[in-house]
Every structure is written in C-alpha cells, then in structure tokens.
Scaffold this active site. Structure first.
Site, PDB file in Angstrom:
ATOM      1  N   ALA A  82       0.841  -1.203   0.000  1.00  0.00           N
ATOM      2  CA  ALA A  82       0.000   0.000   0.000  1.00  0.00           C
ATOM      3  C   ALA A  82       0.877   1.253   0.000  1.00  0.00           C
ATOM      4  O   ALA A  82       0.593   2.223  -0.719  1.00  0.00           O
ATOM      5  CB  ALA A  82      -0.933  -0.011   1.209  1.00  0.00           C
ATOM      6  N   HIS A  83       1.945   1.228   0.782  1.00  0.00           N
ATOM      7  CA  HIS A  83       2.883   2.354   0.815  1.00  0.00           C
ATOM      8  C   HIS A  83       3.550   2.533  -0.557  1.00  0.00           C
ATOM      9  O   HIS A  83       3.709   3.667  -1.035  1.00  0.00           O
ATOM     10  CB  HIS A  83       3.939   2.125   1.896  1.00  0.00           C
ATOM     11  CG  HIS A  83       5.040   3.124   1.891  1.00  0.00           C
ATOM     12  ND1 HIS A  83       4.851   4.468   2.157  1.00  0.00           N
ATOM     13  CD2 HIS A  83       6.362   2.978   1.619  1.00  0.00           C
ATOM     14  CE1 HIS A  83       6.004   5.097   2.045  1.00  0.00           C
ATOM     15  NE2 HIS A  83       6.939   4.223   1.733  1.00  0.00           N
ATOM     16  N   ALA A  84       3.922   1.435  -1.179  1.00  0.00           N
ATOM     17  CA  ALA A  84       4.555   1.499  -2.503  1.00  0.00           C
ATOM     18  C   ALA A  84       3.608   2.127  -3.518  1.00  0.00           C
ATOM     19  O   ALA A  84       4.018   2.977  -4.324  1.00  0.00           O
ATOM     20  CB  ALA A  84       4.980   0.102  -2.954  1.00  0.00           C
ATOM     21  N   THR A  87       3.342   5.857  -2.776  1.00  0.00           N
ATOM     22  CA  THR A  87       4.561   6.539  -3.211  1.00  0.00           C
ATOM     23  C   THR A  87       4.559   6.720  -4.729  1.00  0.00           C
ATOM     24  O   THR A  87       4.857   7.810  -5.237  1.00  0.00           O
ATOM     25  CB  THR A  87       5.809   5.754  -2.761  1.00  0.00           C
ATOM     26  OG1 THR A  87       5.780   5.628  -1.337  1.00  0.00           O
ATOM     27  CG2 THR A  87       7.088   6.437  -3.184  1.00  0.00           C
TER      28      THR A  87
END
Length: 117
Positions: A82-84, A87
C-alpha cells in the site's frame, strides 16, 4: 502456510522494487525542477524522461501484482505494498506537475527573450 509466507516475501520484494523506482523518479523530478530554476530546460526534460522510465517500471510491477487478484488469486494485504502504491501515485503527480512547469517556464523565457530582442 509456507506458500503464503513465500507469497508475502515475494510481495515485499515487489513493493521494495516499486519504492526504489519511485524514489529514483522523485529524485530526478526534483533535480529537473532545480534545472528549471537555472533555465536548463533541455537537461530538465532529460531528467523528466528518465523519471518517467522509473515511474513506468514501478507501475508495471504494481499492475502485475493487481492483475493476480483480477485473475482470481487470493490477495495478500501488505502495508508495504500500500505504501509502494501511494509513493508511486504521489511521484506520478509530482512528475506531471513538473513536466508542465518546465514547459510553462520555457515558454515564458522564450517570450521574454523575444520581447527583449
């Protein structure tokens, strides 16, 4: 359970690759904006082209991962993935804005140079 752990490990690897590509793209976008400040528009555009290649690479990894779920594979939740994705999408927005800013400032400088001639 071992297969699920391997899937999680593979997803973590893909996530880190996405983040690395997006991070490289962000660095190039920021450097392109610095070049724009210095009126080095050709260099800024080169950096934006380079950034786009990293964005495309990151997006390809994301798409391949999302398509697994579309094919019916049970998804694994991953905060890292999810962070990727977050980003990547943020950098994509920064890239689009920087691309326009470089064009706008180049045109303004060309108009100013034309008025001074």
């Amino acid at each position: 359970m071992v297969d699920r752990e391997k899937e999680q490990e593979a997803l973590n690897l893909v996530s880190m690759q996405m983040i690395l590509h997006a991070g490289d793209a962000r660095n190039d976008v920021m450097e392109a904006l610095k070049c724009c400040e210095e009126e080095s528009y050709d260099r800024a555009e080169e950096l934006l082209e380079k950034a786009n290649k990293d964005i495309v690479a990151s997006h390809k990894l994301q798409t391949e991962t999302v398509q697994k779920e579309a094919r019916g594979e049970e998804p694994i939740f991953s905060l890292l993935f999810a962070h990727a994705q977050d980003t990547l999408m943020t950098v994509k927005s920064e890239y689009e804005i920087a691309k326009r800013l470089v064009r706008v400032f180049r045109r303004l400088d060309e108009k100013i140079d034309g008025m001074q001639a």
